[in-house]
Design an enzyme around this catalytic site. Structure first.
Site, PDB file in Angstrom:
ATOM      1  N   TRP A 489      53.896  30.329  74.356  1.00  0.00           N
ATOM      2  CA  TRP A 489      54.568  31.495  73.766  1.00  0.00           C
ATOM      3  C   TRP A 489      55.171  32.376  74.861  1.00  0.00           C
ATOM      4  CZ3 TRP A 489      51.837  36.566  72.176  1.00  0.00           C
ATOM      5  CH2 TRP A 489      50.829  36.907  73.082  1.00  0.00           C
ATOM      6  N   ASP A 490      54.722  32.164  76.103  1.00  0.00           N
ATOM      7  CA  ASP A 490      55.286  32.893  77.240  1.00  0.00           C
ATOM      8  C   ASP A 490      56.820  32.826  77.196  1.00  0.00           C
ATOM      9  OD1 ASP A 490      52.679  31.864  77.717  1.00  0.00           O
ATOM     10  OD2 ASP A 490      52.850  32.236  79.852  1.00  0.00           O
ATOM     11  N   GLU A 627      42.173  35.554  74.205  1.00  0.00           N
ATOM     12  CA  GLU A 627      41.505  34.251  74.109  1.00  0.00           C
ATOM     13  C   GLU A 627      40.011  34.317  74.414  1.00  0.00           C
ATOM     14  OE1 GLU A 627      44.155  32.273  76.768  1.00  0.00           O
ATOM     15  OE2 GLU A 627      45.627  31.860  75.192  1.00  0.00           O
ATOM     16  N   LYS A 721      40.979  40.038  76.654  1.00  0.00           N
ATOM     17  CA  LYS A 721      41.662  39.479  77.812  1.00  0.00           C
ATOM     18  C   LYS A 721      43.023  40.158  78.034  1.00  0.00           C
ATOM     19  CE  LYS A 721      43.059  34.846  79.373  1.00  0.00           C
ATOM     20  NZ  LYS A 721      43.057  33.429  78.955  1.00  0.00           N
ATOM     21  N   GLN A 722      43.749  40.366  76.931  1.00  0.00           N
ATOM     22  CA  GLN A 722      45.134  40.843  77.054  1.00  0.00           C
ATOM     23  C   GLN A 722      45.531  41.498  75.742  1.00  0.00           C
ATOM     24  OE1 GLN A 722      45.941  36.496  77.344  1.00  0.00           O
ATOM     25  NE2 GLN A 722      47.966  37.084  76.611  1.00  0.00           N
TER      26      GLN A 722
END
Ligand code: IFM
Length: 888
Positions: A489-490, A627, A721-722
């Site tokens: 998806w980056d 994740e 995580k993000q």
């Protein structure tokens, strides 16, 4: 030889400015010698400018050069009042000085500069700048006697800031009182001819061109630390046209991983699919190799320069990946005679089946694996200039994902490049990059470090993405082996939104990459018992799922579940298609070529949702962007993106369509995790009940919290995580509740480990949007350091493309506050305290746009009509330029 002398003796200048009086032609000297040299320099790609007090007819009538390019001739006449560009059909007025007299400028040296010259010199430098030539590559030759204040180019150059990095010499027989930095050579016209001869000679002997050490455009590395080695060669990757070469040094070096990668050329099957390295082209035999060197990546010109330190003559190399000739790369090298040998121009890569041979007098080499392959054809020549051995190598690459590439296919490109010659290729390269920077760039006068790092991000977004009808952008671009070149998806959510504002055709080609793999996505959905299309978390050639099933965390084998569960990618891809169409203004794209993708992804979600007895729709088990928590239900990001996907697809079917109606109803029923009590979103069902650990209790981010705490322990906490919930504020703010962004920033910010390189830039973007630009700037700086300072110790294996995409989004969407709604560019800028102004240049809605943002106003310039809206103001049509005052 002392340093100033070395500067003018030992450099190839890309532009020369000289005083007409230094030629002596007005005093009876013959014009033919100067004419010949000017013509030769222009033909080799150098720019030449003549400054004179005489008028155009007097100078042009005697010089009579009609250059056919690529270098151009400029005549700055009548004491700096007029500037003419001279082409094959004669002089054309480029600039005329307006009204009042100039002042001597700010250099602080005594004397009065005659009125026109500083302005004229600025105009000349601006012409050079158009071709990517900075002042550091300009030689200025003055010829007037008497105190420096009597003018001429030497005087003008010392009086303006922009020109201080130029090399200035005076050939006047006598010259007292020279401005600092101007060397007196004396000798009159003969010295001028000699200087020009040296420039011609350096080109004829294929000497390594100089680089401009402009700190606003260069990334430098010195030293011998072997642990930094691999990081540096990643940072110094050069790419164009879908091929990229890591910036490894030319000789074999401990720990070095030289690679040439081609976009979309994979080998292997299943999760083993990875980019197939092509033949290498930068190898040289250097004995002894340099012990210490200076390496400089010049972002403005797209070249990588190397110079040995502490040895004379030094080893020097300069290489480039030609922007205007896809697949063509070129290098020059030089060293003391006896130290440099060329060896074979093409070296074997670490894997694949290699064949090689000679074709039409050129070496070729091809690597194949299965059906895919990369081939290269090379030409090189060596020479000698006194005690210096020189080498010039030009190589053309070709690649094919489905057939063995035919080396002959690259011969024409090689021969065309060879005919043009290295110097002109370099001139082309400078001009091509200058055109890029003219259209897309950032200006932050108060923060040159950030400005440079953002340019570095833009540079690699251009360099590490392919061109062509479809473009696969791996997580690390073409700069290293990490993630095997797989597309995550980056690409869709981080890189594409940046590229659509830089090179919209590439953003479109990224969507085409997905469109062409729709059949594989359909097959996957069907195999899992669903309708529509489900895209893979990691994708390569075929569009099948290529995520490995197992990996390692801190040396321990762990199961990787993302390929099975990180399903939001399917909606992310639909979002990317819609975002491309909206930002670029490609109106027919969604209802045309991308329609099947929008419809099939919606069908997937429609079959994937489970509706409970109360009529509420759920999705699970999934993994969201965070994740650290696996197999969760009702991940807010996944559900809201699915909702958006259903609603957006429903707009593409006719109003009475039954399937569209069902999508709308289902979308309304999807649980989104909004919690009215806190005013924010719960990341997934049950998240709020986890241990309320924050990063303040763990470690200073960015940090891999899974390594620190262990996966099991981490999963029981609220550490993420993000950005996860924040990603929906970022992508689909129209789907979120009013006021929830602020609540979510406050809640999730302290819980974010920034354990993914994707994290800091998007957080910066959200903070800026929320009116917290100072906090945003701190996060942006972390994102900018990700690769430049190797923050995660993973840069050795490749650049973080999503970080670069996120950085440009933070600038454009965050600080400049630019979004497109209904064909209108909406702006809502937020400047941090540290920035008095921010300039951004980008493409939007088919236009080139420049914004110069201060606290008082936004200056807008466009190359055509554009509908624009500032803050909550009324939309207005701007064509050309406008100043939009900002409310306080
Ligand atoms: O796509 C990312 C993911 O979000 C976090 N782990 C790394 C992947 C590739 O960059």
């Amino acid at each position: 030889m002392n340093d100033p002398e070395r500067r003018w003796r030992e450099r190839t200048f890309e532009a020369v400015v000289f005083d007409w009086c230094a030629t002596g032609v007005s005093h009876g000297a013959r014009a033919a010698p100067i004419r010949r040299r000017v013509a030769m320099l222009c033909a080799a790609g150098a720019e030449v400018a003549v400054m004179s007090d005489e008028d155009l007819d007097a100078v042009d009538g005697r010089l009579r050069v009609r250059p056919g390019g690529p270098g151009r001739l400029w005549l700055c006449v009548s004491g700096g009042l007029e500037l003419y560009g001279v082409g094959e059909d004669g002089p054309r007025l480029r600039w005329r000085r307006s009204g009042h007299a100039d002042r001597a400028g700010d250099a602080g040296w005594a004397g009065t500069v005659p009125a026109g010259e500083p302005d004229a010199m600025r105009a000349i430098l601006a012409c050079f700048d158009e071709r990517g030539i900075g002042a550091g590559l300009v030689l200025v030759v003055g010829g007037r006697s008497g105190p420096a204040g009597e003018g001429g180019p030497g005087g003008a150059i010392a009086s303006i800031v922009e020109a201080r990095r130029a090399t200035a010499v005076s050939v006047a027989p006598e010259c007292d009182d020279l401005p600092p930095g101007v060397a007196h050579l004396g000798g009159g016209p003969a010295t001028l001819l000699h200087l020009l001869d040296r420039q011609v000679r350096r080109r004829r002997h294929r000497r390594v061109p100089a680089m401009d050490g402009d700190p606003a455009w260069t990334i430098r590395e010195t030293g011998t630390d072997p642990s930094r080695h691999r990081v540096t060669e990643t940072l110094f990757t050069l790419g164009a046209g879908g091929f990229a070469t890591r910036g490894s040094v030319e000789e074999p070096a401990h720990g070095s991983v030289p690679l040439v990668l081609a976009a979309g050329i994979y080998t292997g099957t299943g999760s083993e699919q990875h980019l197939l390295p092509g033949p290498r082209w930068t190898g040289l035999i250097l004995r002894p190799p340099p012990r210490e060197d200076l390496r400089v990546l010049d972002l403005r010109a797209g070249v990588l320069f190397r110079e040995e330190i502490g040895h004379s003559p030094p080893v020097r190399t300069l290489r480039l990946a030609c922007v205007s000739r896809p697949g063509v790369v070129a290098m020059r090298a030089e060293a003391g005679v006896g130290r440099l040998r060329a060896g074979s121009p093409l070296r074997w890569p670490p894997e694949g089946e290699v064949t090689e041979g000679r074709l039409d007098g050129h070496d070729w080499s091809r690597v194949t694996s299965g059906h895919a392959g990369v081939a290269a054809v090379a030409a090189q020549r060596t020479g000698r200039d006194g005690g210096v051995r020189t080498l010039e190598r030009i190589v053309a690459y070709t690649a094919d994902p489905a057939h063995r590439p035919v080396p002959r296919g690259a011969v024409a490109a090689l021969e065309a490049a060879g005919e043009v010659g290295f110097d002109r290729l370099l001139a082309e390269q400078r001009a091509a990059w200058a055109a890029r920077w003219e259209a897309v760039d950032v200006r932050i006068p108060d923060d040159p470090e950030t400005q440079l790092a953002v340019r570095f991000a833009l540079f690699h977004l251009w360099s590490n993405t392919g061109c062509g009808e479809e473009v696969a952008v791996g997580a690390r671009g073409l700069s290293g082996k990490a993630y095997a070149g797989h597309v995550f998806w980056d690409a869709d959510v981080f890189v594409l939104p940046a590229l659509v504002s830089m090179r919209p055709a590439t953003a479109r080609a990224m969507v085409v990459y997905r469109l062409r793999r729709l059949a594989a996505a359909r097959a996957r959905a069907a195999a899992l018992g669903f309708s529509g299309a489900r895209f893979p978390w990691e994708s390569a050639t075929t569009g099948e799922e290529v995520t490995p099933a197992r990996g390692h965390l801190g040396g321990e084998a762990v199961a990787i579940l993302t390929g099975r569960m990180e399903e939001h990618i399917t909606a992310d891809i639909a979002w990317a298609a819609a975002h491309y169409a909206r930002w670029s203004g490609d109106d027919g794209f969604l209802s045309g070529p991308a329609r099947p993708l929008m419809i099939e992804t919606a069908r997937y979600w429609a079959s994937r949702c489970q509706v409970d007895d109360a009529g509420r729709a759920h999705i699970g088990p999934v993994i969201g962007p965070d994740e650290y928590h696996e197999a969760v239900t009702d991940n807010a990001f996944t559900n809201v993106m699915a909702r958006w996907n259903l609603r957006r697809a429903a707009e593409l079917v006719s109003p009475g369509d039954e399937e569209g109606r069902r999508w709308r109803v289902l979308a309304d029923r999807l649980v989104d995790g909004y919690d009215p009590a806190s005013g924010g979103y719960e990341q997934f069902a049950g998240y709020f009940r986890l241990e309320p650990l924050t990063m303040a209790q763990v470690a200073v981010p960015p940090v891999a919290a899974d390594l620190l705490l262990g996966r099991e322990r981490l999963a029981a906490t609220q550490i993420i995580k993000q950005p996860d919930v924040l990603m929906l504020h970022h992508l689909v703010p129209e789907e979120t509740e009013a006021g929830s962004l602020e609540a979510d920033l406050d809640f999730y910010g302290p819980r974010t480990a920034h354990g993914s390189s994707l994290s800091p830039a998007i957080t910066a973007c959200s903070l800026a949007r929320a009116g917290r630009p100072d906090e945003a700037l701190s996060l942006l700086r972390i994102a900018l350091a990700m690769d430049l300072e190797d923050l995660t110790a993973t840069t050795a294996t490749g650049l973080h493309m999503a970080t670069f995409g996120g950085v440009w989004q933070a600038l454009l969407t965050g600080f400049a506050g630019a979004r497109v709604r209904d064909g209108t560019l909406c702006l809502d800028p937020r400047l941090p305290e540290a920035w008095g102004s921010l300039g951004v240049r980008f493409r939007c809605l088919g236009r080139r746009v420049r914004l110069d943002i201060t606290r008082e106003a936004v200056e807008v310039r466009t190359d055509g009509a554009l509908r624009l809206r500032l803050g909550t103001g009324e939309p207005q049509d701007v064509a050309g330029s406008a100043r939009l005052p900002r409310g306080r």
